[in-house]
Write a protein that holds these residues in place. Structure first.
Motif, short mmCIF file in Angstrom:
data_model
loop_
_atom_site.label_atom_id
_atom_site.label_comp_id
_atom_site.label_asym_id
_atom_site.label_seq_id
_atom_site.Cartn_x
_atom_site.Cartn_y
_atom_site.Cartn_z
N LEU A 125 0.86 -1.25 0.31
CA LEU A 125 0.01 -0.13 -0.06
C LEU A 125 0.92 1.15 -0.04
O LEU A 125 2.20 1.32 0.24
CB LEU A 125 -0.82 -0.08 1.38
CG LEU A 125 -1.81 -1.14 1.38
CD1 LEU A 125 -2.50 -1.11 2.73
CD2 LEU A 125 -2.65 -1.19 0.10
N PRO A 126 0.34 2.61 -0.38
CA PRO A 126 1.12 3.67 -0.17
C PRO A 126 1.64 3.74 1.28
O PRO A 126 0.78 3.86 2.04
CB PRO A 126 0.18 4.81 -0.78
CG PRO A 126 -1.09 4.39 -0.74
CD PRO A 126 -1.11 2.81 -0.86
N GLY A 127 2.90 4.07 1.37
CA GLY A 127 3.35 4.21 2.63
C GLY A 127 3.35 3.13 3.49
O GLY A 127 3.40 2.99 4.53
N GLY A 128 3.17 1.86 2.67
CA GLY A 128 3.07 0.76 3.45
C GLY A 128 4.04 0.05 4.31
O GLY A 128 3.84 -0.25 5.70
N LEU A 129 5.27 0.37 3.88
CA LEU A 129 6.40 0.04 4.59
C LEU A 129 6.44 0.82 6.02
O LEU A 129 6.67 0.26 6.98
CB LEU A 129 7.66 0.28 4.06
CG LEU A 129 7.85 -1.03 2.96
CD1 LEU A 129 8.98 -0.62 1.98
CD2 LEU A 129 8.01 -2.41 3.79
N ALA A 130 6.06 1.86 6.09
CA ALA A 130 5.86 2.89 7.15
C ALA A 130 4.97 2.57 7.89
O ALA A 130 5.15 2.43 9.41
CB ALA A 130 5.92 4.34 6.62
N VAL A 131 3.65 2.29 7.60
CA VAL A 131 2.73 1.62 8.39
C VAL A 131 3.12 0.33 9.02
O VAL A 131 2.74 0.35 10.20
CB VAL A 131 1.28 1.28 7.21
CG1 VAL A 131 0.37 0.76 8.00
CG2 VAL A 131 1.06 2.75 6.85
N VAL A 132 3.61 -0.54 8.31
CA VAL A 132 4.17 -1.67 8.88
C VAL A 132 5.17 -1.48 9.96
O VAL A 132 5.18 -1.97 11.09
CB VAL A 132 4.78 -2.81 7.82
CG1 VAL A 132 5.75 -3.83 8.45
CG2 VAL A 132 3.82 -3.15 6.82
N THR A 133 6.25 -0.69 9.78
CA THR A 133 6.99 -0.16 10.87
C THR A 133 6.36 0.33 12.20
O THR A 133 6.44 -0.25 13.23
CB THR A 133 7.93 0.94 10.72
OG1 THR A 133 8.28 0.53 9.41
CG2 THR A 133 8.99 1.18 11.47
N ILE A 134 5.21 1.24 12.06
CA ILE A 134 4.56 1.75 13.19
C ILE A 134 3.59 0.57 13.86
O ILE A 134 3.54 0.45 14.99
CB ILE A 134 3.55 2.88 12.85
CG1 ILE A 134 4.44 4.05 12.01
CG2 ILE A 134 2.94 3.46 13.91
CD1 ILE A 134 3.65 4.87 11.28
#
Lengths: 426, 179
Positions: free
Chosen positions: A89-98
């Motif tokens: 998803l857009p920003g997915g990796l950042a979301v996964v991190t959080i």
């Protein structure tokens, strides 16, 4: 006068690179020695007695469990599972991190441990996904701070022991604010990723998703188990910590088979490093508070507040400001132990809920982890990314602003932190 | 000497970690006992788990010092030239050593005090001086590590210390490339 000398000596010593615990103890011992009311042997007794508290045992237990989880595969498989669902998803990796930080935070009680465990895997992944290094480092340092807000939390244990408030209730108080902060971070991460068009991970197939999720089930189950048992009152927070330690060991050694006898020494060493550091700070700070209470400093300050008709919000504002300033150069456990004996009578006088204050304090301590020059999460991320501290600071700056705004919301909206504990009580 | 140092470090790690782990697992035993209708939780388990955890963490203070894990404030220190850094560290470590020695000496006095008074714990009637023994032991082990730090700083004009600082610097700046 002596109190001023005490604080000056403490500041002087820690500026000269004396370990904070030693600086605290030496400053207090020196002043008490010259006042002549105390024998040194009583001070050592006090340090020893201050550690013999059942509730404090939760700290090494959660630290230990956190170390086992990051070494034994639990953290890793959690991240793989989340990445297979959200990575594309857009920003997915950042979301996964959080999200990984939030879940890990619900298992471990420490912010640096959360940043280290999740960062070790997500930092390379974020960089590979085309995120700028500065942003990736800031994101990990900031979401790692969720470790102490989402229960369990080492900071809340220390706070609860100091002000004699129920640790279980404090934990419940941190739950909604923790999830709110995580959501705010997720929304801003998605927005930023859309604007800047950051890269995405390749989309996982359904087969992969189920495979990864199944593998991560023991990890996902753990926060439910820890919070559930405390919530239902089946076990104390300390016991929940010990249970999760045993669970983590069993899962890592027998289910994932990623921990063997030769890893024991590393796990022992890392758990001891953190636990002993915290315990020494606690013991030293107890000498400090022994001085303060003996000289009735807290009472004097409370009287001053009463005489000057300070209102609740002015007081909270002053506290936040003080925590922020102290947080730039001290860490959470020492700040809590130094300030709370003084603040406690005022909080009671002004009728502020101790759980509400505990949550506010914890968010402040989160900020303390990422404000330079001294911020534990900054150090963790800088050394992990082999980057300069200044770079991490630049990356974390937007998150500091987000968290300060969140703090304001928290101060003016006590229901946010008090809803669960109140519902529990009635 | 190198062999002995390695052995001693392993001894510290296993002793502190082992005590801590055993203590924590004892807490668990009581949970199990509480929820089994056949058994009752034992007061001695509560008490001894506390002793073991405190022993482990206090002895571990030396381990944390060895690994440079005690939090320090570096903001002023980092601006100092290398030579000044060395002397500031000598001061900090000397002060630390004195504190550790004080801890050991007054720990002995506390043990003596408990011994003479014959104080016993309420639950298990354990003589208080026995668990308090961890204070002098931890104090001595902590002192030993401070002496080692001072030795590195002072021996041969700080040759070893300068070498370590250089290594650290190269490590910090050497590989900024993404990992």
């Amino acid at each position: 006068m002596e109190t001023l000398a005490l604080f000056s000596l403490f500041v002087f010593l820690f500026l000269l690179n004396v370990p904070i615990a030693v600086a605290l103890a030496v400053a207090a011992i020196t002043i008490m020695y010259f006042m002549g009311d105390y024998t040194l042997f009583m001070i050592v007794q006090r340090m020893y007695a201050s550690l013999m508290v059942e509730t404090l045992m939760a700290i090494p237990a959660f630290v230990f469990a956190g170390v086992v989880m990051s070494k034994g595969g639990i953290a890793k498989y959690l991240i793989y599972a989340l990445r297979s669902w959200f990575g594309h998803l857009p920003g997915g990796l950042a979301v996964v991190t959080i999200m990984s930080c939030a879940i890990f935070a619900a298992i471990s009680g420490s912010s640096p441990a959360t940043a280290a465990a999740i960062g070790a895997i997500m930092l390379p992944a974020l960089l590979q996904g085309g995120y700028p290094k500065r942003y990736a480092m800031g994101l990990i340092a900031a979401s790692g701070t969720l470790g102490i807000l989402i229960p369990p939390s080492v900071t809340m244990v220390v706070y609860g022991v100091t002000v004699e408030e129920s640790i279980g209730k404090l934990f419940m108080g941190g739950l909604i604010p923790g999830l709110c902060l995580a959501s705010i971070l997720i929304i801003s991460a998605i927005a930023l990723a859309l604007i800047k068009n950051y890269g995405r991970a390749p989309k996982a197939t359904w087969g992969e998703r189920w495979k990864h999720t199944l593998k991560a089930v023991p990890g996902f189950f753990l926060p439910v188990f820890i919070l559930g048992t405390i919530y239902m009152g089946v076990v104390t927070p300390t016991e929940a910590a010990v249970l999760s330690l045993l669970y983590a060991v069993l899962v890592s050694a027998f289910l994932y088979k990623e921990m063997s006898l030769k890893d024991i020494r590393v796990i022992f060493r890392e758990s001891i490093n953190i636990s002993s550091m915290i315990f020494l700070v606690i013991a030293a700070a107890m000498v400090f508070s022994l001085y303060l209470t003996y000289n009735q400093i807290p009472g004097a300050v409370a009287n001053w507040i009463a005489e000057n008709n300070l209102n609740k919000y002015m007081f909270l504002f002053a506290c936040n400001l003080m925590f922020f300033v102290m947080g730039t150069f001290l860490e959470a456990v020492s700040i809590t132990l130094i300030t709370m004996p003084i603040l406690l009578p005022m909080i009671q006088h002004l009728g502020i809920d101790l759980i509400h204050f505990g949550v506010i304090m914890t968010v402040n301590m989160e900020l303390a982890m990422i404000t330079p020059p001294v911020g534990l999460n900054l150090f963790v991320v800088a050394s992990m990314a082999k980057s300069k501290l200044e770079e991490v600071v630049k990356g974390v700056l937007p998150f500091i602003i987000i968290m300060i705004s969140f703090l304001v919301l928290l101060v003016y909206w006590p229901t946010l932190s008090l809803w669960i504990p109140r519902t529990l009580m009635s | 000497m190198q062999k002995f140092k390695k052995f001693y470090a392993a001894f510290e790690d296993y002793l502190a970690g082992g005590l801590l782990f055993t203590g924590l697992m004892l807490i668990l035993v009581n949970v199990v006992l509480r929820y089994n209708p056949m058994w009752r939780p034992k007061a001695w388990i509560d008490e001894y788990s506390l002793y073991l955890v405190v022993w482990g963490t206090l002895i571990g203070i030396a381990v944390a010092l060895r690994n440079d894990h005690h939090i320090k404030v570096d903001m002023l220190y980092n601006f100092l030239p290398l030579k000044a850094k060395r002397w500031v560290s000598v001061f900090a470590m000397t002060l630390g050593m004195l504190f550790a020695m004080l801890f050991a000496v007054y720990g002995v006095q506390l043990v003596k005090f408990y011994y003479v008074m014959g104080q016993r714990s309420i639950n298990t009637q354990t003589p208080e001086w026995i668990p308090a023994l961890c204070l002098p032991i931890a104090g001595v082990m902590f002192t030993v590590r401070f002496i080692e730090k001072l030795w590195i700083l002072l021996a041969h004009g700080g040759r070893e210390w300068f070498r370590l600082q250089k290594e650290k610097e190269e490590d910090d700046l050497g590989n900024i490339s993404p990992i």
